[in-house]
Design a protein around this motif. Structure first.
Motif, mmCIF file in Angstrom:
data_model
loop_
_atom_site.group_PDB
_atom_site.id
_atom_site.type_symbol
_atom_site.label_atom_id
_atom_site.label_comp_id
_atom_site.label_asym_id
_atom_site.label_seq_id
_atom_site.Cartn_x
_atom_site.Cartn_y
_atom_site.Cartn_z
ATOM 1 N N GLU A 23 47.431 44.320 55.802
ATOM 2 C CA GLU A 23 47.100 45.379 54.849
ATOM 3 C C GLU A 23 48.248 45.651 53.878
ATOM 4 N N ALA A 24 49.474 45.600 54.368
ATOM 5 C CA ALA A 24 50.621 45.840 53.492
ATOM 6 C C ALA A 24 50.727 44.770 52.412
ATOM 7 N N VAL A 25 50.518 43.529 52.782
ATOM 8 C CA VAL A 25 50.580 42.442 51.803
ATOM 9 C C VAL A 25 49.425 42.563 50.817
ATOM 10 N N HIS A 26 48.243 42.892 51.298
ATOM 11 C CA HIS A 26 47.087 43.032 50.410
ATOM 12 C C HIS A 26 47.320 44.146 49.393
ATOM 13 N N ARG A 27 47.830 45.258 49.840
ATOM 14 C CA ARG A 27 48.125 46.374 48.931
ATOM 15 C C ARG A 27 49.195 45.993 47.916
ATOM 16 N N ALA A 28 50.205 45.265 48.359
ATOM 17 C CA ALA A 28 51.266 44.827 47.447
ATOM 18 C C ALA A 28 50.702 43.913 46.361
ATOM 19 N N ILE A 30 47.617 43.987 45.148
ATOM 20 C CA ILE A 30 46.827 44.807 44.226
ATOM 21 C C ILE A 30 47.752 45.613 43.318
ATOM 22 N N ASP A 31 48.766 46.249 43.887
ATOM 23 C CA ASP A 31 49.700 47.052 43.089
ATOM 24 C C ASP A 31 50.526 46.202 42.138
ATOM 25 N N GLY A 32 50.789 44.968 42.515
ATOM 26 C CA GLY A 32 51.619 44.085 41.691
ATOM 27 C C GLY A 32 50.887 43.460 40.523
ATOM 28 N N GLU A 33 49.588 43.733 40.385
ATOM 29 C CA GLU A 33 48.770 43.181 39.308
ATOM 30 C C GLU A 33 48.944 41.671 39.191
ATOM 31 N N VAL A 34 48.552 40.980 40.233
ATOM 32 C CA VAL A 34 48.661 39.531 40.304
ATOM 33 C C VAL A 34 47.838 38.902 39.186
ATOM 34 N N ARG A 35 48.343 37.865 38.583
ATOM 35 C CA ARG A 35 47.648 37.141 37.520
ATOM 36 C C ARG A 35 47.419 35.702 37.955
ATOM 37 N N LEU A 36 46.250 35.174 37.617
ATOM 38 C CA LEU A 36 45.945 33.777 37.917
ATOM 39 C C LEU A 36 46.658 32.872 36.933
ATOM 40 N N LEU A 37 47.070 31.719 37.409
ATOM 41 C CA LEU A 37 47.656 30.690 36.559
ATOM 42 C C LEU A 37 46.644 29.557 36.428
ATOM 43 N N GLU A 38 46.628 28.922 35.270
ATOM 44 C CA GLU A 38 45.746 27.779 35.093
ATOM 45 C C GLU A 38 46.581 26.556 34.733
ATOM 46 N N PRO A 39 46.185 25.387 35.233
ATOM 47 C CA PRO A 39 46.922 24.169 34.890
ATOM 48 C C PRO A 39 46.630 23.776 33.442
ATOM 49 N N ALA A 139 43.472 50.174 44.874
ATOM 50 C CA ALA A 139 44.671 50.410 45.679
ATOM 51 C C ALA A 139 44.561 51.701 46.469
ATOM 52 N N ILE A 140 43.777 52.656 45.984
ATOM 53 C CA ILE A 140 43.662 53.954 46.630
ATOM 54 C C ILE A 140 43.081 53.826 48.040
ATOM 55 N N ASP A 141 42.293 52.757 48.305
ATOM 56 C CA ASP A 141 41.714 52.549 49.633
ATOM 57 C C ASP A 141 42.777 52.290 50.692
ATOM 58 N N TYR A 142 43.985 51.933 50.297
ATOM 59 C CA TYR A 142 44.996 51.531 51.251
ATOM 60 C C TYR A 142 46.050 52.614 51.485
ATOM 61 N N ILE A 143 45.825 53.789 50.953
ATOM 62 C CA ILE A 143 46.802 54.862 51.151
ATOM 63 C C ILE A 143 46.531 55.555 52.459
#
Length: 143
Positions: A23-28, A30-39, A139-143
């Protein structure tokens, strides 16, 4: 920050740590606004000058970018980059656009961040393919 593992090796393993950090990694993420990379790939097209416009249009029509155009002998050389996903079907399209007179090659150029307006669409397609629900958890679901 820390994990205390069981002293017996039989009870020590990923099953002891993974549930605690999932759960901690999943929340991180979401909060980190992960972006997809494309080749992406570098594209070089050698084509007679009368077909230069249609050849460069093939790259630009595929979310690509033409970086340079110059003459080498009787041929025009077009260099640019394009996403790998968009290059599917390129060979038949460039043959049609240049009446078979173009030669081209591509090579890996690494990765770049997928443009923002495509992020949600691609994530939605991936989630649908994997049978996951379409709504992203806030992210609010993980508080």
């Amino acid at each position: 920050h820390d994990a205390r593992l069981h002293e017996d090796t039989i009870h020590r393993g990923p099953a002891q740590v993974i549930p605690a950090v999932r759960e901690a990694v999943h929340r991180a993420l979401i909060d980190g606004e992960v972006r997809l990379l494309e080749p992406i790939q570098n594209v070089r097209i050698d084509v007679p000058s009368e077909y230069m416009g249609s050849a460069s249009g093939e790259i630009q029509g595929r979310r690509g970018r033409v970086d340079d155009m110059y003459q080498e002998g009787d041929l025009m050389v077009i260099e640019g980059i394009a996403p790998v996903e968009e290059m599917i079907g390129f060979s038949s399209d460039i043959r049609s656009a240049t009446e078979g007179r173009a030669s081209w090659n591509t090579e890996n150029a690494g990765f770049r961040v997928l443009v923002d307006n495509l992020q949600r669409d691609i994530i939605g397609q991936i989630r649908e393919r994997k049978g996951m629900k379409q709504e992203l958890s806030p992210a609010i679901d993980y508080i």
